[in-house]
Design an enzyme around this catalytic site. Structure first.
Site, short mmCIF file in Angstrom:
data_model
loop_
_atom_site.label_atom_id
_atom_site.label_comp_id
_atom_site.label_asym_id
_atom_site.label_seq_id
_atom_site.Cartn_x
_atom_site.Cartn_y
_atom_site.Cartn_z
N VAL A 138 0.94 -1.24 0.10
CA VAL A 138 0.06 -0.01 -0.05
C VAL A 138 0.97 1.15 -0.04
O VAL A 138 0.48 2.23 -0.84
CB VAL A 138 -1.09 0.01 1.12
CG1 VAL A 138 -1.98 1.22 1.06
CG2 VAL A 138 -1.79 -1.18 1.15
N GLU A 198 -10.19 6.12 5.70
CA GLU A 198 -10.81 5.56 4.66
C GLU A 198 -10.51 4.03 3.96
O GLU A 198 -11.21 3.33 3.74
CB GLU A 198 -11.03 6.48 3.40
CG GLU A 198 -11.89 6.09 2.32
CD GLU A 198 -13.37 6.12 2.64
OE1 GLU A 198 -14.15 7.05 3.29
OE2 GLU A 198 -13.94 5.04 2.74
N LYS A 219 -12.73 -5.24 10.19
CA LYS A 219 -13.53 -4.34 9.20
C LYS A 219 -15.08 -4.10 9.84
O LYS A 219 -15.60 -2.94 9.65
CB LYS A 219 -13.34 -4.72 8.03
CG LYS A 219 -11.94 -4.61 7.33
CD LYS A 219 -11.92 -5.36 5.97
CE LYS A 219 -10.53 -5.15 5.43
NZ LYS A 219 -10.06 -5.87 4.28
N1 HSE Z 1 -5.92 -8.65 3.17
C1 HSE Z 1 -6.87 -7.82 2.77
C2 HSE Z 1 -7.93 -8.25 1.86
C3 HSE Z 1 -6.55 -6.27 2.44
O1 HSE Z 1 -8.01 -9.21 1.33
O2 HSE Z 1 -9.26 -7.58 1.68
C4 HSE Z 1 -7.17 -5.13 2.22
O3 HSE Z 1 -7.66 -4.90 3.65
#
Ligand code: HSE
Length: 399
Positions: A12, A125, A201
């Site tokens: 990233v 975000e 998440k």
């Molecule tokens: N490893 C995570 C995924 C990366 O595959 O969604 C993005 O958050």
């Protein structure tokens, strides 16, 4: 000139640097001519031959002490030192932009509070949904709603693996390896396939939606490691896709029920058509109704796109205080009592299944008996499954 430090120059972080070069002209146009400059890259490694190799530092001190640096991009991953460095940067009066879901899920409220106190921003975000705009839309565009539910395919790696297994008949390990090569998976991919990444998440999204910290420890977390090709085929033949979902829903008892688990998603539901590395997030508000967000959920540039949106917000001086109260959620319902119907695959004999579950429709697939239960509370289901006295795998059916 706006000076930026990037902490963590992996998938990233390097995508962020690439985006700054790629879109320099567009960024200048959108910020009244300001130029973005990557002044430091904090990483343990050297990057010989990279155009920004001379910006590499191995300690945070020069970044903290340099008053010219106003924005720190944290793309390190893991809790520490990412949390510690982010806190130090905020306390030093710098805005922090992060893609680190682990830190946001665990320490988000505290870091948001520090940012507010120091008059800077802590923006995240990119922590959910890769390149999909979801944090800001939930915070801003859907602010007029009470959120009834948030349901998302939130892990690109798992969705990629399930798609490859079903469509190309690839085995789990091969598909996982590909997703690692494509830069989708976490450094330790167990976080993806065992559900923890999705769990972080959905914790972030439910904290945002309901206003207090929903801790990952309070969320049931199941991954995709037990799912076989036969499960995917059974699902398809019966009008479903199997997706790893993070789901938070406010029910009639006023409680919020949060879970991470694979679900059989009916074909009529748009999430069932979200494949490969794509993520899809359905938000239901009491005023707007259904809203669906979809896009690439992982990968260098899509995630960098979300990081840079936050950076530009800071540059445009859109002082943002996005977040939730630094208090433990007191509104969570007991998910073990939640009722769903379920797909069961078991080694138990058909007679035993019918004795325990009544008149269910049992079929045989490669030595396993499979069937779908009526709606049943999770705790009651587990008691019945115990009575089968045989190996079993369960996948919930989404209503
Ligand atoms: N490893 C995570 C995924 C990366 O595959 O969604 C993005 O958050």
């Amino acid at each position: 000139m706006i000076n930026i430090a990037i902490m963590g120059f992996g998938v990233v972080g390097s995508g962020v640097a690439e985006t700054i070069t790629l879109n320099a002209k567009a960024f200048a146009e959108r910020t009244e001519g300001l130029e973005l400059n990557v002044k430091y890259i904090l990483d343990l490694r050297e990057f010989p031959g990279h155009p920004l190799a001379d910006r590499v530092v191995h300690e945070i001190t020069p970044i903290l002490e340099d008053e010219a640096v106003t924005i720190v991009v944290e793309t390190m991953g893991g809790t520490n030192p990412a949390y510690d460095f982010s806190k130090k940067a905020l306390l030093a009066g710098k805005s922090v932009v992060t893609s680190n879901k682990e830190v946001v899920a665990k320490h988000g409220a505290e870091l948001q509070a520090i940012a507010r106190e120091k008059g800077v921003s802590y923006l995240f975000e990119a922590s959910v949904g890769g390149g999909i705009p979801i944090i800001r839309p939930m915070w801003q565009c859907l602010a007029s709603n009470q959120i009834k539910s948030v349901t998302g395919i939130l892990n690109g790696t798992c969705n990629y693996i399930l798609t490859k297994m079903e469509k190309d008949k690839e085995d789990f390990e091969t598909a996982l390896k590909q997703s690692q090569e494509l830069g989708y998976a976490e450094r330790n991919p167990a976080a993806d396939v065992e559900g923890m990444d999705t769990c972080r998440k959905i914790s972030i999204l439910s904290s945002l939606a309901y206003g207090k910290t929903v801790s990952t420890e309070d969320v049931i977390c199941e991954g995709i490691t037990k799912i076989t090709y036969d499960d995917l085929v059974f699902a398809r033949e019966n009008g479903y896709s199997i997706k790893l979902l993070g789901r938070a829903s406010k029910e009639d008892d006023g409680k919020v029920y949060v879970i991470t688990a694979p679900f059989l998603v009916p074909k009529e539901n748009a999430l069932s058509t979200v494949n490969d590395v794509y993520n899809g997030i359905s938000v239901v508000g009491n005023v707007v109704g259904d809203v669906l967000f979809c896009g690439r959920g992982a990968g260098s540039l899509p995630t960098a796109s979300a990081v840079m949106a936050d950076v530009l917000d800071v540059v445009r001086d859109c002082k943002k205080s996005i977040g939730w109260k630094d208090e433990k959620a007191d509104f969570l319902g007991d998910m073990t009592c939640f009722a769903t119907s379920n797909y069961i695959r078991t080694k138990a004999e058909e007679n035993t299944i019918k004795t325990v579950f009544g008149a269910v429709n049992v079929s045989n697939r490669n030595g396993w008996n499979v069937f779908i239960t009526e709606q049943i509370k999770n705790c009651e289901l587990l008691t019945k499954l115990e009575k089968l006295s045989a190996e079993w795998v369960r996948i919930r059916v989404m209503q």
